[in-house]
Design a protein around this motif. Sequence first.
Motif, short mmCIF file in Angstrom:
data_model
loop_
_atom_site.label_atom_id
_atom_site.label_comp_id
_atom_site.label_asym_id
_atom_site.label_seq_id
_atom_site.Cartn_x
_atom_site.Cartn_y
_atom_site.Cartn_z
N SER A 55 0.83 -1.21 0.00
CA SER A 55 0.00 0.00 0.00
C SER A 55 0.87 1.27 0.00
CB SER A 55 -0.89 0.00 1.24
OG SER A 55 -0.08 -0.03 2.39
N GLU A 76 0.59 3.92 1.72
CA GLU A 76 0.84 4.40 3.08
C GLU A 76 2.14 3.81 3.65
OE1 GLU A 76 -2.00 2.79 5.69
OE2 GLU A 76 -1.95 4.48 7.06
N LEU A 111 3.21 0.38 -5.73
CA LEU A 111 2.11 0.71 -4.81
C LEU A 111 0.75 0.56 -5.48
CD1 LEU A 111 3.90 3.79 -3.19
CD2 LEU A 111 4.06 1.40 -2.52
N GLY A 112 -0.24 1.18 -4.91
CA GLY A 112 -1.61 0.96 -5.35
C GLY A 112 -2.05 1.82 -6.52
N CYS A 159 -3.62 -4.77 -8.00
CA CYS A 159 -3.22 -3.35 -8.05
C CYS A 159 -3.63 -2.67 -9.36
CB CYS A 159 -1.72 -3.24 -7.82
SG CYS A 159 -0.81 -4.40 -8.81
N ASP A 188 -12.11 -5.10 5.46
CA ASP A 188 -12.08 -4.55 4.10
C ASP A 188 -13.47 -4.58 3.45
OD1 ASP A 188 -9.37 -3.64 3.40
OD2 ASP A 188 -8.82 -5.65 4.04
N GLU A 231 -8.02 4.08 -3.88
CA GLU A 231 -7.98 2.68 -4.36
C GLU A 231 -8.95 1.86 -3.53
OE1 GLU A 231 -4.52 0.33 -3.22
OE2 GLU A 231 -4.56 -0.65 -5.17
N PHE A 259 -9.77 -1.53 -3.94
CA PHE A 259 -9.21 -2.86 -3.70
C PHE A 259 -10.29 -3.83 -3.24
CE2 PHE A 259 -5.30 -5.38 -2.49
CZ PHE A 259 -4.65 -5.17 -3.68
#
Length: 476
Positions: free
Chosen positions: A228, A230, A248-249, A281, A328, A375, A377
């Motif tokens: 991610s 972050e 990353l995303g 991704c 999630d 994102e 996901f």
Amino acid sequence: MKQHLWINGKDVEAKEYRDLFSPYSKKKIKSIAQANEKDVKNAIESARHAAQTMADMPAYKRANILEKVAEFLTEEKEECAKLIATEAAKPLKAARGEVERTIMTYLFAAQEARRLTGETIPMDAAPGGENRVAYTVKEPLGVIGAITPFNFPMNLVAHKVGPAIAAGNTVVLKPASQTPLSALKIAKLFHKAGLPAGALNVVTGSGKTVGDVLLTDENIRMITFTGSPEVGISLRERAGLKRVTLELGSNSAVIVDSEVELHKIVPRIVAGAFAFQGQVCISVQRIYVHEALFTQFVELFIAETKKLVIGNPLDESTDISAMISEGDVKRAKSWIESAVKNGAQLACGGVDEAGILQPTVLLQVPNTEKLSCEEIFAPVVHINSFSHFEEAIAAVNESKYGLQAGIFTTNIERAFKGAKALHVGGVMINDFSTFRVDHMPYGGVKMSGFGREGIKYAIEEMTELKLISFKLNDPV
Ligand code: NAP
């Protein structure tokens, strides 16, 4: 049953173990070792110790090891696919696809090990450079810290371990806590293939605990991270002079221009949006369709989405299963609710049944909604209409991410225009953003990261270029 750490070619007991549960059945799979700081230091020390052996190993031997891993994986394809399906809830069909790709990734790595070349430098192109022969070599960096996500637990490990070993490095690998078993399986296959002890170590456990040691230990020369934004950004900020690559995303988009044949492309875009529950991704998250085709596209898209089979990841027919965590599912649902509250239309899905979020399609989502600009996901996609091609390009670019994008068009002018204007790492003309084969350069711009993977390109990042110049006797 306990799953230990893998350090210096051996199973190593940890002080603490944590139970791993299936995201689908919630049943316990195994107890997984949780590395502490000392365990990670030991793994780094083993990798440091093996670094000279690997740097001295001839290219053909490194290539042979990688080829053997590909061979063993081929023999154990089904077992590996079931492992991925069990720990990640990736539907078996998709898990099999991942194993096939992992085999290709190691074979590409073996090929690249054999053609790791430098170049000769024409030193006499500059005054004062006469009478010299110079060339470059690519030397391994030494110990590489690799941190991988849950969504491709075998192939994304291969995208780090493959090029690292091909170039003669050693690795300390930290797999995602939800998917440690695929990584440990690979480590054992490398061992069986003859990789020297210590050249690949797997430390399972908390991302923060392991990550902090990898970041601060001076023997780690590079951090290669996929995950991610972050976490990636915080690693980069603290990495000092270590080399860092970040995959990353994204909130990938496709553009569907006027005049394309919808029945050919819609099933592919549906697959790109919902494969592995959208936890990819480069999943298609945003679709911009020309207004002339919008109604027809939506009808076909929903009909195709409704064909997806929802269920147990280990069933042959399943297309969609559980997301990686219940948290999630909740997060995705709250983003859906917000979009609907703010004017989007829910065309299908939006609910979860037995913990599985149904494939969800929303229409005309404002670009300020998280569902569009962050994102997601998750198995969630939105379809918006546009009037002019330039408007669609601007919408795709209006994102903090930039990994890949797709344009479906029959107009060559617009194809070239879009290819140039899109601010992403890869543009797929007449294909979805989700397209990837494992030797192509792959990586993002903006918050999608930097550095490229795709074996040959990852090797560039994992080697140090050294110049060697011979001064010859002055000509008589
Ligand atoms: P994540 O939560 O960022 O985790 C990725 C890895 O980082 C895991 O091994 C995790 O360990 C570890 N980690 C967590 N906190 C850490 C810290 N403080 N220091 C060091 N490592 C730490 O990501 P994820 O949920 O597994 O994967 C999803 C994300 O990956 C999405 O954003 C997706 O787009 C991205 N992704 C990008 C690509 C690409 O090629 N661009 C490919 C696949 C996925 P724990 O599991 O123990 O927390």
